[in-house]
Design a protein around this motif. Structure first.
Motif, mmCIF file in Angstrom:
data_model
loop_
_atom_site.group_PDB
_atom_site.id
_atom_site.type_symbol
_atom_site.label_atom_id
_atom_site.label_comp_id
_atom_site.label_asym_id
_atom_site.label_seq_id
_atom_site.Cartn_x
_atom_site.Cartn_y
_atom_site.Cartn_z
ATOM 1 N N TYR A 127 48.772 -96.268 36.628
ATOM 2 C CA TYR A 127 49.983 -95.773 35.993
ATOM 3 C C TYR A 127 49.701 -94.360 35.509
ATOM 4 C CZ TYR A 127 54.560 -96.394 33.876
ATOM 5 O OH TYR A 127 55.893 -96.295 33.588
ATOM 6 N N GLU A 128 50.632 -93.442 35.690
ATOM 7 C CA GLU A 128 50.368 -92.040 35.388
ATOM 8 C C GLU A 128 51.487 -91.421 34.554
ATOM 9 O OE1 GLU A 128 48.267 -88.269 37.618
ATOM 10 O OE2 GLU A 128 48.766 -90.089 38.704
ATOM 11 N N TRP A 129 51.082 -90.499 33.682
ATOM 12 C CA TRP A 129 52.012 -89.739 32.851
ATOM 13 C C TRP A 129 51.712 -88.260 33.061
ATOM 14 C CZ3 TRP A 129 50.975 -86.400 28.685
ATOM 15 C CH2 TRP A 129 52.074 -86.063 27.874
ATOM 16 N N LEU A 130 52.755 -87.445 33.255
ATOM 17 C CA LEU A 130 52.608 -86.013 33.522
ATOM 18 C C LEU A 130 53.336 -85.203 32.456
ATOM 19 C CD1 LEU A 130 53.605 -85.961 37.312
ATOM 20 C CD2 LEU A 130 51.317 -86.290 36.362
ATOM 21 N N TYR A 131 52.779 -84.028 32.128
ATOM 22 C CA TYR A 131 53.434 -83.100 31.220
ATOM 23 C C TYR A 131 53.213 -81.684 31.746
ATOM 24 C CZ TYR A 131 54.713 -80.541 26.999
ATOM 25 O OH TYR A 131 55.308 -79.679 26.109
ATOM 26 N N VAL A 132 54.298 -80.967 32.019
ATOM 27 C CA VAL A 132 54.205 -79.631 32.611
ATOM 28 C C VAL A 132 53.976 -78.590 31.521
ATOM 29 C CG1 VAL A 132 55.350 -77.911 34.036
ATOM 30 C CG2 VAL A 132 55.723 -80.340 34.494
ATOM 31 N N LEU A 133 52.906 -77.808 31.685
ATOM 32 C CA LEU A 133 52.567 -76.741 30.739
ATOM 33 C C LEU A 133 53.229 -75.419 31.121
ATOM 34 C CD1 LEU A 133 48.751 -77.491 30.381
ATOM 35 C CD2 LEU A 133 50.519 -77.984 28.684
ATOM 36 N N SER A 134 53.223 -75.090 32.405
ATOM 37 C CA SER A 134 53.826 -73.835 32.852
ATOM 38 C C SER A 134 54.234 -73.970 34.315
ATOM 39 C CB SER A 134 52.843 -72.669 32.684
ATOM 40 O OG SER A 134 51.706 -72.842 33.510
ATOM 41 N N GLY A 135 55.177 -73.126 34.716
ATOM 42 C CA GLY A 135 55.671 -73.194 36.090
ATOM 43 C C GLY A 135 56.675 -74.315 36.279
ATOM 44 N N ARG A 136 56.958 -74.611 37.547
ATOM 45 C CA ARG A 136 57.915 -75.664 37.903
ATOM 46 C C ARG A 136 57.218 -76.614 38.880
ATOM 47 N NH1 ARG A 136 62.078 -73.947 40.766
ATOM 48 N NH2 ARG A 136 63.704 -75.258 39.845
ATOM 49 N N LEU A 137 57.139 -77.877 38.502
ATOM 50 C CA LEU A 137 56.402 -78.879 39.271
ATOM 51 C C LEU A 137 57.368 -79.754 40.063
ATOM 52 C CD1 LEU A 137 53.603 -80.258 39.818
ATOM 53 C CD2 LEU A 137 54.189 -81.811 37.935
ATOM 54 N N ARG A 138 57.186 -79.781 41.368
ATOM 55 C CA ARG A 138 57.962 -80.691 42.204
ATOM 56 C C ARG A 138 57.236 -82.027 42.260
ATOM 57 N NH1 ARG A 138 59.063 -80.392 48.742
ATOM 58 N NH2 ARG A 138 60.454 -82.216 48.862
ATOM 59 N N VAL A 139 57.949 -83.099 41.935
ATOM 60 C CA VAL A 139 57.378 -84.442 41.924
ATOM 61 C C VAL A 139 58.209 -85.321 42.854
ATOM 62 C CG1 VAL A 139 56.747 -86.432 40.515
ATOM 63 C CG2 VAL A 139 56.641 -84.145 39.532
ATOM 64 N N VAL A 140 57.594 -85.805 43.925
ATOM 65 C CA VAL A 140 58.257 -86.726 44.843
ATOM 66 C C VAL A 140 57.744 -88.124 44.535
ATOM 67 C CG1 VAL A 140 58.675 -87.337 47.244
ATOM 68 C CG2 VAL A 140 58.410 -84.930 46.605
ATOM 69 N N LEU A 141 58.672 -89.019 44.157
ATOM 70 C CA LEU A 141 58.334 -90.397 43.808
ATOM 71 C C LEU A 141 59.231 -91.322 44.612
ATOM 72 C CD1 LEU A 141 58.173 -90.047 39.913
ATOM 73 C CD2 LEU A 141 56.233 -90.225 41.468
ATOM 74 N N GLY A 142 58.708 -91.840 45.722
ATOM 75 C CA GLY A 142 59.527 -92.689 46.574
ATOM 76 C C GLY A 142 60.752 -91.927 47.049
ATOM 77 N N GLU A 143 61.944 -92.412 46.699
ATOM 78 C CA GLU A 143 63.184 -91.763 47.130
ATOM 79 C C GLU A 143 63.622 -90.643 46.178
ATOM 80 O OE1 GLU A 143 66.270 -94.924 45.006
ATOM 81 O OE2 GLU A 143 65.948 -94.965 47.172
ATOM 82 N N HIS A 144 62.913 -90.471 45.083
ATOM 83 C CA HIS A 144 63.266 -89.448 44.102
ATOM 84 C C HIS A 144 62.516 -88.150 44.393
ATOM 85 C CE1 HIS A 144 65.232 -92.507 41.604
ATOM 86 N NE2 HIS A 144 64.175 -93.270 41.871
ATOM 87 N N ASP A 145 63.239 -87.029 44.356
ATOM 88 C CA ASP A 145 62.647 -85.704 44.550
ATOM 89 C C ASP A 145 63.062 -84.868 43.341
ATOM 90 O OD1 ASP A 145 61.678 -83.279 45.439
ATOM 91 O OD2 ASP A 145 62.278 -83.617 47.517
ATOM 92 N N LEU A 146 62.122 -84.665 42.403
ATOM 93 C CA LEU A 146 62.432 -84.082 41.110
ATOM 94 C C LEU A 146 61.736 -82.741 40.919
ATOM 95 C CD1 LEU A 146 61.588 -87.322 39.099
ATOM 96 C CD2 LEU A 146 63.840 -86.695 39.967
ATOM 97 N N VAL A 147 62.293 -81.909 40.036
ATOM 98 C CA VAL A 147 61.637 -80.672 39.615
ATOM 99 C C VAL A 147 61.519 -80.712 38.098
ATOM 100 C CG1 VAL A 147 61.782 -78.169 39.456
ATOM 101 C CG2 VAL A 147 62.459 -79.316 41.578
ATOM 102 N N LEU A 148 60.274 -80.624 37.593
ATOM 103 C CA LEU A 148 60.017 -80.626 36.160
ATOM 104 C C LEU A 148 59.672 -79.213 35.709
ATOM 105 C CD1 LEU A 148 59.722 -83.675 36.875
ATOM 106 C CD2 LEU A 148 57.888 -83.790 35.176
ATOM 107 N N LYS A 149 60.290 -78.782 34.624
ATOM 108 C CA LYS A 149 60.017 -77.472 34.044
ATOM 109 C C LYS A 149 59.014 -77.614 32.903
ATOM 110 C CE LYS A 149 64.296 -76.781 32.929
ATOM 111 N NZ LYS A 149 64.872 -78.052 33.395
ATOM 112 N N ALA A 150 58.513 -76.495 32.398
ATOM 113 C CA ALA A 150 57.582 -76.514 31.274
ATOM 114 C C ALA A 150 58.198 -77.273 30.100
ATOM 115 C CB ALA A 150 57.241 -75.082 30.847
ATOM 116 N N GLY A 151 57.436 -78.195 29.534
ATOM 117 C CA GLY A 151 57.929 -79.002 28.421
ATOM 118 C C GLY A 151 58.510 -80.334 28.837
#
Length: 209
Positions: A127-151
């Motif tokens: 099981y994993e938990w992510l937190y974006v510090l800087s930049g924009r992180l693209r996270v693909v999870l199964g059928e979900h395609d997300l973009v996480l921003k800082a914070g």
């Protein structure tokens, strides 16, 4: 508090599994690299086989880590974490904890990229938990395609096919907490509702306790 040899040896199996999974290797692929049978590798990771120098040396070479890091021998009276960064595929991963078998913390730095390659999703136990510090992180999870921003943060079961990368080819920096065997990081962006049970949880953690 001192750590016994038995405690150190018990931590070898989870450490071996984490190294193999972080490298995206199957037991069969690792067996080909080391000459160690799949059954022996499986028993080493589960604790059913006692690690010996004869087995650990080729594994350290295959994972490209020093033997002391593979064993995870404790450092006397030194609370600092002496993690060695690992770089692969344009991403540098820095260990932030010395806790084989339990929750582990990492800092990830994704370099700027010009690649248009499609994400290569993978799965593993945990099981994993992510937190974006800087930049924009693209996270693909199964059928979900997300973009996480800082914070922003996300948490998910790693048995879901997943992939991380820069959302805009610029450098991205994020933290991750990983728990093996379904162990969860007890931090959430917001309470989970019944409708959200089957979906990854994403939220803004900036300014929250």
């Amino acid at each position: 508090m001192t750590t016994s040899n038995d405690d150190v040896l018990r931590g070898v199996g989870p450490r071996l599994r984490a190294l193999r999974q972080d490298g995206g290797l199957t037991l069969a692929a690792l067996s080909e690299r080391t000459g160690i049978s799949v059954s022996t590798l499986s028993r080493l990771e589960s604790g059913g086989r006692k690690p010996t120098l004869e087995l650990l040396l080729p594994l350290a070479a295959a994972h490209r880590v020093p033997l002391d890091e593979l064993v995870g021998a404790p450092q006397t009276d030194d609370p600092r974490v002496h993690g060695r960064p690992v770089t692969r595929g344009g991403q540098t991963i820095v260990p932030l904890s010395n806790n084989p078998g339990g929750l582990q913390a990492f800092k990830h730095l994704i370099a700027a990229s010009t690649s248009d390659a499609e994400p290569a999703l993978r799965t593993h136990e945990g099981y994993e938990w992510l937190y974006v510090l800087s930049g924009r992180l693209r996270v693909v999870l199964g059928e979900h395609d997300l973009v996480l921003k800082a914070g922003e943060a996300a948490e998910f079961d790693t048995r879901t096919p997943h992939w991380f990368g820069s959302a805009d080819r610029r450098p991205t920096e994020f933290l991750s907490l990983f728990g093996p065997q379904g162990e969860r990081a007890h931090v959430r962006a917001r309470p989970r509702s019944a409708a959200q049970t089957a979906t990854p949880e994403v939220g803004d953690r900036s300014g929250s306790a």
